[in-house]
Design an enzyme around this catalytic site. Structure first.
Site, short mmCIF file in Angstrom:
data_model
loop_
_atom_site.label_atom_id
_atom_site.label_comp_id
_atom_site.label_asym_id
_atom_site.label_seq_id
_atom_site.Cartn_x
_atom_site.Cartn_y
_atom_site.Cartn_z
N SER A 34 0.85 -1.19 0.00
CA SER A 34 0.00 0.00 0.00
C SER A 34 0.89 1.25 0.00
CB SER A 34 -0.96 -0.03 1.19
OG SER A 34 -2.01 0.89 1.02
N HIS A 66 -8.46 -4.68 -1.27
CA HIS A 66 -7.19 -4.15 -0.80
C HIS A 66 -6.45 -5.15 0.09
CE1 HIS A 66 -4.37 -0.91 -0.20
NE2 HIS A 66 -4.46 -1.01 1.12
N ASP A 71 -9.71 -3.59 -5.64
CA ASP A 71 -9.17 -2.72 -4.59
C ASP A 71 -9.71 -1.30 -4.79
OD1 ASP A 71 -7.63 -1.32 -2.77
OD2 ASP A 71 -5.79 -2.38 -3.24
#
Length: 721
Positions: free
Chosen positions: A568, A687, A655
């Site tokens: 991320s 995600h 995501d």
């Protein structure tokens, strides 16, 4: 530059002979801001519904599979290692609420957990029953079997789950796509039937009112920002639900929950740098909310309700003139009135949270890079720290729903100590261990060691690095070892010590695991975060590079024996360090990487973009921020004058936080520059990746097999070469 084909490891030659990397078409799109024109050849990959885009992602997956097919036996071995160390049929420690003990079960062969409860022996029963998988629990009720709910679906996620105070109703919110929008339902626990009440498109975290008549839930706007809090009365049409609060400012998210005392509904409004809370008396949930402290830019606070000497008070943790926060007490009826300082601001001691019970409170804070817990005396304002005898550890509260318990449930662990659940008896301060995570296969904590070393950044800042390794492979520094360096460094998020069963597959092969606690995280206090965000963001990247260089300089590893990983915002870190210091790493693993940050942050219509301006800056309206972000965004800065390490990027089609298009574009540009790069895109996930524990283990086995291949490590128990 080295030709792409020449960079493929010899072990992959046969597979590579029949697999050619996908070449994304170049379809230039001009982006123009602040007088700067950028030609982006791969922006067309953003069209998620375009069959050509899907075909390209599937081609990337096929290429990755072909390039890594030689690792299939290793992947299976790693999966079996994880599986064999995990007690697949297990139970969590029961938590008391009302007249029941609530706990979860996992069963061998099943992907998802099962939520259960059993009745208390008596109202005075505060000692949780010691449950074992093979012994029947008297009076057990299965509340929700997620395996049943997930049947027939490729993805399943539970976003809300709660039982009403009286124990008769259960609410649960389900996401079957990975887009974090949940269909909320209510079940009658006596009959097992779902009520007609069904609310689509909710955000996670819905909750019953104390009397069980209402559900408080939130919904999101088109940018996936939770912006509205609703009140639903059971048995009435959803169309009649009352809007309790709406936040029009796109920089702020909203949420809601009841105080432990059940005196107030608290509506929380927040951005990365500003917060605000509103109270609604439980006696009249349709009443107009009243603000605690009106929002002021840059001021964050949170409250917890208590009753002291018969008066409703709020303990308020805030940073108004206190960088690392202070704790004050105010009257709940007049929160803007006199403030009584309970814990003054102490630079370097970052207060993290306050939680009030009837007779005492709990303070979470961070000192010297480690999380701490302390008991707060209402009468004296003193804090009694709960201490642990390890150099590195993590601690926090864990499931304390009751208002007046005689003990506090905590969770504790370290890189070598399995996750431990314990109850602290308030009267005696005795710590009663209820359960320690089983690690099968003869795991011995003393076989492993953890330590902290410090790296000097270019500006002299000392950057902490946590290290864990297996002792049998020798002392660190005697000769370079294969090393896996992890980093994150955003949102004031701290990477705290914790044992990972999957990580044992690394340590047992002689791999050293290390975490670089770079600026932008929260490990060393609020200033540590402030100096790694906005126009100081480059410190995050250079800290990681300096940490890697330090580990080389002290002999722990060497560049050809080190792999970096981040996910991320940590994936942004991976992309940045690949550009800054590609020579330092043999490989880089980037999970759902935020590598096209400037393009995303320039578009306020994308999910969560406006909220993110407080973290990264606003390049849409500020030319200086635009120039600064452009200088480090990985996609913007792929180089043709260097040889990149091997790179694996992992993403998910659904995501909503970091769109798949970012790594897809990044991989296309890296490949154009000659990099040996692979993309793995989960076509039904969000995600957090795939759902289900066995699927997650296989996903991690895929990543670790790639990592081991890069490092060239031996099998478990054999000294790495």
């Amino acid at each position: 530059m080295t030709e792409h084909a020449a960079s493929i490891p010899a072990s992959e030659t046969a597979e590579a002979a029949v697999a050619q990397p996908p070449v994304a078409a170049r379809r230039p799109v001009v982006r123009s801001f602040h007088g700067d024109e950028v030609v982006d050849p791969y922006e067309w990959l953003r069209a998620k519904d375009d069959p050509e885009v899907i075909a390209h992602l599937e081609a990337e997956n096929a290429y990755t599979q072909a390039r890594t097919s030689h690792l299939e036996p290793l992947r299976e071995r790693i999966f079996q290692e994880i599986k064999s160390r995990t007690q697949e049929t297990d139970l969590s420690v029961p938590s008391r609420r009302g007249e029941w003990w609530y706990y979860g079960r996992t069963i061998e062969g099943k992907q998802y957990g099962i939520q259960c409860r059993a009745p208390l022996a008596s109202p005075e029963d505060w000692t949780p029953p010691s449950l074992t998988p093979d012994v029947e629990v008297p009076g057990e009720q299965v509340l929700l079997d997620a395996n049943v709910e997930a049947d027939g679906h490729e993805f399943f996620s539970l976003g809300s789950f709660e039982v009403s105070d009286d124990g008769t109703l259960m609410l649960y919110g389900v996401d079957l796509e990975g887009d974090e929008r949940y269909l909320l339902r209510v079940r009658d626990l006596a009959s097992g039937a779902d009520l007609p009440d069904e609310i689509p498109g909710t955000f996670a975290g819905a909750t019953f009112s104390p009397d069980g008549r209402f559900i408080v839930y939130s919904t999101v706007d088109d940018a996936w920002r939770p912006d509205t809090v609703w009140l639903h009365e059971l048995g009435t049409p959803v169309a009649d639900d009352v809007q309790l609060f709406h936040e029009p400012d796109e920089r702020y998210w909203v949420g809601a929950g009841f105080t432990r005392s059940e005196r107030y509904l608290v509506i929380e409004v927040g951005s990365s740098i500003t917060s605000e809370e509103w109270l609604v008396d439980v006696a009249d949930l349709r009443a107009e909310p009243r603000v605690v402290w009106p929002r002021r830019e840059g001021v964050e606070y949170e409250t917890s309700h208590a009753v002291v000497d018969g008066e409703d008070v709020l303990y308020v943790l805030h940073n108004d003139g206190a960088l690392d926060f202070e704790l004050v007490r105010v009257a709940a009826a007049d929160p803007l009135g006199a403030r009584e300082t309970v814990i003054p601001h102490r630079p370097g001691v970052r207060l993290l949270g306050v939680s009030c019970f009837r007779d005492w409170g709990v303070i979470g804070y961070r000192r010297e890079g480690l999380a701490r817990l302390g008991l707060l005396s209402y009468a004296e304002g003193s804090v009694d720290e709960i201490s642990f005898d390890e150099p590195l550890y993590s601690v926090g509260t864990a499931g304390n729903p009751e208002w007046a318990p005689p003990m506090l449930r905590i969770a504790y662990g370290s890189f070598v100590t399995p996750s431990t659940v314990a109850d602290l008896e308030i009267a005696t301060r005795e710590l009663l261990v209820r359960k320690q995570q089983p690690v099968l296969g003869g795991y011995e904590p003393d076989d492993y060691a953890q330590e902290r070393v410090w790296a000097a950044a270019a500006d002299g800042t000392q950057v902490p690095i946590s290290v864990v390794y297996k002792r049998s492979f020798g002392r660190l520094g005697e000769s370079p070892r294969p090393l896996h360096l992890y980093g994150y460094g955003s949102y004031e998020h701290s990477i705290d010590p914790g044992l990972s069963i999957a990580r044992l597959s690394e340590l047992d092969r002689g791999v050293v695991f290390a975490v670089a606690h770079v600026r932008g995280g929260g490990e060393m206090g609020r200033a540590w975060y402030e100096n790694g965000k906005m126009l100081h963001k480059r410190n995050t990247f250079t800290d990681f590079v300096d940490a890697a260089r330090h580990l080389v300089s002290i002999g722990y590893t060497s560049p050809d024996r080190m792999v970096a990983e981040g996910g991320s915002a940590g994936g942004l870190l991976m992309g940045a360090v690949a550009n800054l210091a590609p020579e330092l790493f043999a490989g880089i693993l980037a999970d759902v990487p935020f590598v096209d940050a400037l393009t995303s942050i320039l578009d306020p219509s994308l999910p969560l973009t406006v909220i993110e301006w407080d973290e990264w800056g606003d390049p849409l309206h500020d030319a200086d921020v635009y120039a600064y972000m452009k200088s480090y965004t990985p996609y913007e800065n792929v180089r043709s004058d260097v040889e990149y390490p091997r790179i694996l990027a992992v993403t998910s089609l659904n995501d909503t936080r970091v769109l798949y298009v970012e790594p897809a574009k990044w991989v296309a540009r890296l490949r154009e520059a000659g990099a040996d790069v692979l993309l793995k895109c989960e076509m039904v996930a969000g995600h957090g990746g795939v759902s289900g524990r066995y699927n997650a283990w296989r996903e991690r086995a895929f990543e670790l097999a790639w990592l081991f291949d890069v490092l060239g490590v031996a099998e478990p128990g054999v000294t790495a070469g």
